[in-house]
Scaffold this motif. Structure first.
Motif, PDB file in Angstrom:
ATOM      1  N   GLN A   6       0.815  -1.212   0.000  1.00  0.00           N
ATOM      2  CA  GLN A   6       0.000   0.000   0.000  1.00  0.00           C
ATOM      3  C   GLN A   6       0.848   1.261   0.000  1.00  0.00           C
ATOM      4  O   GLN A   6       0.368   2.326  -0.342  1.00  0.00           O
ATOM      5  CB  GLN A   6      -0.957  -0.016   1.181  1.00  0.00           C
ATOM      6  CG  GLN A   6      -2.011  -1.092   1.030  1.00  0.00           C
ATOM      7  CD  GLN A   6      -3.155  -0.889   1.978  1.00  0.00           C
ATOM      8  OE1 GLN A   6      -3.464   0.222   2.374  1.00  0.00           O
ATOM      9  NE2 GLN A   6      -3.806  -1.977   2.341  1.00  0.00           N
ATOM     10  N   ALA A   7       2.113   1.164   0.371  1.00  0.00           N
ATOM     11  CA  ALA A   7       2.985   2.331   0.394  1.00  0.00           C
ATOM     12  C   ALA A   7       3.775   2.448  -0.911  1.00  0.00           C
ATOM     13  O   ALA A   7       4.689   3.247  -1.016  1.00  0.00           O
ATOM     14  CB  ALA A   7       3.948   2.248   1.570  1.00  0.00           C
ATOM     15  N   SER A  45      -4.357  -5.081  -2.545  1.00  0.00           N
ATOM     16  CA  SER A  45      -4.070  -4.767  -1.151  1.00  0.00           C
ATOM     17  C   SER A  45      -3.378  -5.958  -0.491  1.00  0.00           C
ATOM     18  O   SER A  45      -3.508  -7.100  -0.938  1.00  0.00           O
ATOM     19  CB  SER A  45      -5.356  -4.407  -0.399  1.00  0.00           C
ATOM     20  OG  SER A  45      -6.237  -5.514  -0.357  1.00  0.00           O
ATOM     21  N   ALA A  46      -2.665  -5.687   0.581  1.00  0.00           N
ATOM     22  CA  ALA A  46      -1.913  -6.726   1.288  1.00  0.00           C
ATOM     23  C   ALA A  46      -2.824  -7.856   1.756  1.00  0.00           C
ATOM     24  O   ALA A  46      -2.416  -9.022   1.770  1.00  0.00           O
ATOM     25  CB  ALA A  46      -1.155  -6.119   2.468  1.00  0.00           C
ATOM     26  N   ASP A  47      -4.084  -7.541   2.108  1.00  0.00           N
ATOM     27  CA  ASP A  47      -5.007  -8.580   2.568  1.00  0.00           C
ATOM     28  C   ASP A  47      -5.778  -9.236   1.421  1.00  0.00           C
ATOM     29  O   ASP A  47      -6.604 -10.117   1.639  1.00  0.00           O
ATOM     30  CB  ASP A  47      -5.976  -8.031   3.614  1.00  0.00           C
ATOM     31  CG  ASP A  47      -6.890  -6.933   3.085  1.00  0.00           C
ATOM     32  OD1 ASP A  47      -6.869  -6.639   1.862  1.00  0.00           O
ATOM     33  OD2 ASP A  47      -7.641  -6.360   3.894  1.00  0.00           O
ATOM     34  N   GLY A  48      -5.540  -8.787   0.178  1.00  0.00           N
ATOM     35  CA  GLY A  48      -6.182  -9.377  -0.991  1.00  0.00           C
ATOM     36  C   GLY A  48      -7.645  -9.010  -1.166  1.00  0.00           C
ATOM     37  O   GLY A  48      -8.320  -9.540  -2.044  1.00  0.00           O
ATOM     38  N   LYS A  49      -8.143  -8.044  -0.386  1.00  0.00           N
ATOM     39  CA  LYS A  49      -9.560  -7.704  -0.444  1.00  0.00           C
ATOM     40  C   LYS A  49      -9.882  -6.545  -1.386  1.00  0.00           C
ATOM     41  O   LYS A  49     -11.054  -6.257  -1.627  1.00  0.00           O
ATOM     42  CB  LYS A  49     -10.082  -7.404   0.961  1.00  0.00           C
ATOM     43  CG  LYS A  49     -10.086  -8.642   1.838  1.00  0.00           C
ATOM     44  CD  LYS A  49     -10.704  -8.360   3.177  1.00  0.00           C
ATOM     45  CE  LYS A  49     -10.741  -9.641   4.003  1.00  0.00           C
ATOM     46  NZ  LYS A  49     -11.403  -9.436   5.282  1.00  0.00           N
TER      47      LYS A  49
END
Length: 120
Positions: A6-7, A45-49
């Motif tokens: 995200q960064a 996103s890191a959580d895949g959502k």
């Protein structure tokens, strides 16, 4: 460019010329014709959502069960019939929102390319 950080740095992609990769359709989704799907994930996103990318389909008729999605059509034309809901005529410059769980039938008249954001 695909990233799940995200960064990550900001970036731009010229959607009409982006190279896409094959995304084979489940034969059970094809109603008529021989549609071919390609795409490219640009960010996840890191959580895949949350997923952002480019998707393209050639002419034909297919069915789908949708995720929560906002997309903008870059090129091509299609009619998207939402079961129990609206029939959407979409083309270049149109923004479209599909609800999670919508069952749709896509009649693709001209190869359609879209930029999308999906929430899972």
């Amino acid at each position: 460019m695909t990233t799940n950080d995200q960064a990550a740095a900001s970036f731009a992609v010229h959607i009409p010329d982006a190279e896409l990769e094959p995304e084979p359709l489940d034969p059970a989704q094809i109603v008529s014709g021989e549609p071919v799907v390609t795409g490219k994930v640009l960010w996840e996103s890191a959580d895949g959502k949350q997923v952002r990318g480019i998707w393209q389909i050639t002419p034909g008729v297919v069915t789908d069960t949708e995720a929560s999605e906002l997309f903008v059509v870059v090129s091509g034309r299609a009619t998207v019939a939402v079961e129990g809901g609206a029939t959407l005529e979409i083309g270049p410059g149109d923004a479209c929102v599909l609800r999670e769980g919508d069952r749709t039938t896509w009649t693709v008249h001209e190869t359609l390319r879209k930029a999308y954001h999906i929430s899972l």
